[in-house]
Design a protein around this motif. Structure first.
Motif, short mmCIF file in Angstrom:
data_model
loop_
_atom_site.label_atom_id
_atom_site.label_comp_id
_atom_site.label_asym_id
_atom_site.label_seq_id
_atom_site.Cartn_x
_atom_site.Cartn_y
_atom_site.Cartn_z
N UNK A 337 0.85 -1.19 0.00
CA UNK A 337 0.00 0.00 0.00
C UNK A 337 0.89 1.24 0.00
N UNK A 338 0.72 2.16 -0.96
CA UNK A 338 1.58 3.36 -1.01
C UNK A 338 1.35 4.29 0.17
N UNK A 339 2.37 5.08 0.49
CA UNK A 339 2.30 6.07 1.57
C UNK A 339 2.63 7.44 0.98
N UNK A 340 2.43 8.48 1.77
CA UNK A 340 2.76 9.82 1.30
C UNK A 340 3.22 10.69 2.46
N UNK A 341 4.03 11.69 2.15
CA UNK A 341 4.52 12.62 3.16
C UNK A 341 3.53 13.77 3.30
N UNK A 342 3.16 14.08 4.55
CA UNK A 342 2.27 15.21 4.85
C UNK A 342 3.12 16.28 5.54
N UNK A 343 3.35 17.38 4.85
CA UNK A 343 4.23 18.43 5.38
C UNK A 343 3.41 19.42 6.19
N UNK A 344 3.83 19.61 7.46
CA UNK A 344 3.18 20.59 8.33
C UNK A 344 4.26 21.52 8.90
N UNK A 345 4.07 21.98 10.13
CA UNK A 345 4.91 23.06 10.65
C UNK A 345 6.09 22.62 11.50
N UNK A 346 6.33 21.32 11.63
CA UNK A 346 7.42 20.87 12.51
C UNK A 346 8.75 20.77 11.78
N UNK A 347 8.80 21.11 10.49
CA UNK A 347 10.05 21.05 9.74
C UNK A 347 10.32 22.38 9.05
#
Length: 365
Positions: A337-347
């Motif tokens: 099952x593919x995954x994806x990166x969710x970019x938020x404010x911790x980086x």
């Protein structure tokens, strides 16, 4: 005046003459009350999909009104199947196990199967054997949801002829394997931090003898090595927020740390708190990436950049593959099952980082 209960009793079909006293309602009676054929009732009972939704509702209502309960043992003798799946799980404390188990039970119910849950408690071959003994009778197939590399090394052997699905494993076997793309997720997390300008990435790893932890740690190493970066020492957690909080003390004491990839969101949560207490700001001083994308991760302080895993899709894939093998004899070798990166404010870029500007060439004379 006739009471409501008496009126209900009058409307309820009576057992046929010559029937045994106390015998429950029959499928024929259900069909008569619903105004359908016995074959239609049978299709509803066995979870077939070729029934009009309105007709299915009438049959289900008639079954409830009559108190009809299908005889699973008789159905199994006739069809050779119990329409029952076994689910063996190490524990239900982890977010991933809980979500996957929930998805399995919901999808199984949707296609007309019951699920018998059997927690293992400890990841040993003996525990698996005992679980099989309790599930083998009355079960058409089994899903093994255990994140334990020790079982992989032991090479699990299921009873001959029993369809089985292995979740979160790197075992090469004759059984179907369903897993999220662990390697892709770790690579996306590390490369995101490198792309922001961090020289290297520290890793807060998951529990030992866990396939997801091993896969994420190995890919973390490979990604840093491929980019020619220094590989820091691994910091080991146990998936809990407390272990992330304790790891924060060691990480905060390392002045050169600017980025951390945590193997799950719960450890990342503890890490965020520990870094804050140590005076290390996220993401100004240290960037943090998690893994799982728990619903709560969007409300961490700061909101957590993380790898999204679809546990619902894993559960559905488990049931789909297992039922196909049970009913059609067709086995799926492996489903990723593919995954994806969710970019938020911790980086963010590291402190003092200045992005390189394109070469403008020699100055004009």
């Amino acid at each position: 005046m006739t009471s409501p209960s008496a009126e209900s009793a009058e409307r309820r079909p009576q057992p046929a003459r010559g029937g045994r006293p106390g015998r429950g309602p029959s499928m024929t009676q259900v069909a008569e009350l619903a105004g359908v054929s016995s074959q239609t009732v049978s299709r509803v009972v066995n979870g077939r999909t070729n029934v009009d939704p309105a007709t299915r509702d009438r049959v289900v209502t008639a079954m409830e009104d009559l108190g009809y309960r299908p005889n699973r043992a008789a159905r199994a003798l006739k069809s050779g199947r119990f329409r029952s799946l076994g689910l063996m799980v190490l524990d239900l404390e982890s977010y991933g196990n809980t979500r996957t188990a929930n998805a399995i039970t919901l999808e199984a119910a949707r296609v007309g199967y019951l699920v018998t849950l059997r927690p293992l408690g400890v990841p040993t071959i003996e525990a698996v054997s005992q679980a099989f003994e309790s599930l083998i009778e009355g079960t058409d197939g089994v899903v093994l949801l255990v994140e334990a590399s020790t079982l992989d090394r032991a090479r699990i052997e299921f009873p001959p002829g029993l369809p089985a699905i292995l979740v979160d494993t790197d075992q090469e076997s004759s059984y179907t394997v369903v897993d999220n793309d662990q390697r892709l997720g770790a690579r996306l997390a590390v490369e995101h931090l490198l792309d922001l300008g961090h020289e290297t990435v520290w890793h807060l790893a998951g529990a030992q003898d866990s396939h997801p932890a091993d896969a994420r740690e190995n890919q973390w190493r490979e990604t840093l090595s491929r980019h020619g970066r220094t590989i820091p020492p691994v910091i080991r957690g146990d998936w809990s927020a407390q272990s992330g909080y304790e790891a924060a003390r060691r990480i905060a004491a390392e002045p050169g740390v600017t980025a951390v990839f945590a193997a799950n969101d719960q450890m990342a949560l503890g890490l965020l708190r520990g870094l804050d207490e140590a005076g290390r700001r996220v993401p100004n001083d240290i960037s943090v990436v998690g893994y799982d994308d728990m619903p709560e991760s969007a409300n961490f302080i700061p909101p957590l950049t993380t790898v999204h895993q679809s546990f619902d899709r894993v559960g559905v894939a488990c049931v789909t593959s297992l039922v196909r093998e049970i009913e059609q004899g067709v086995r799926t070798e492996r489903t990723i099952i593919p995954v994806e990166l969710v970019v938020r404010s911790s980086t963010a870029p590291p402190p003092g980082f200045t992005a390189a500007t394109p070469d403008q060439g020699p100055p004009r004379g």
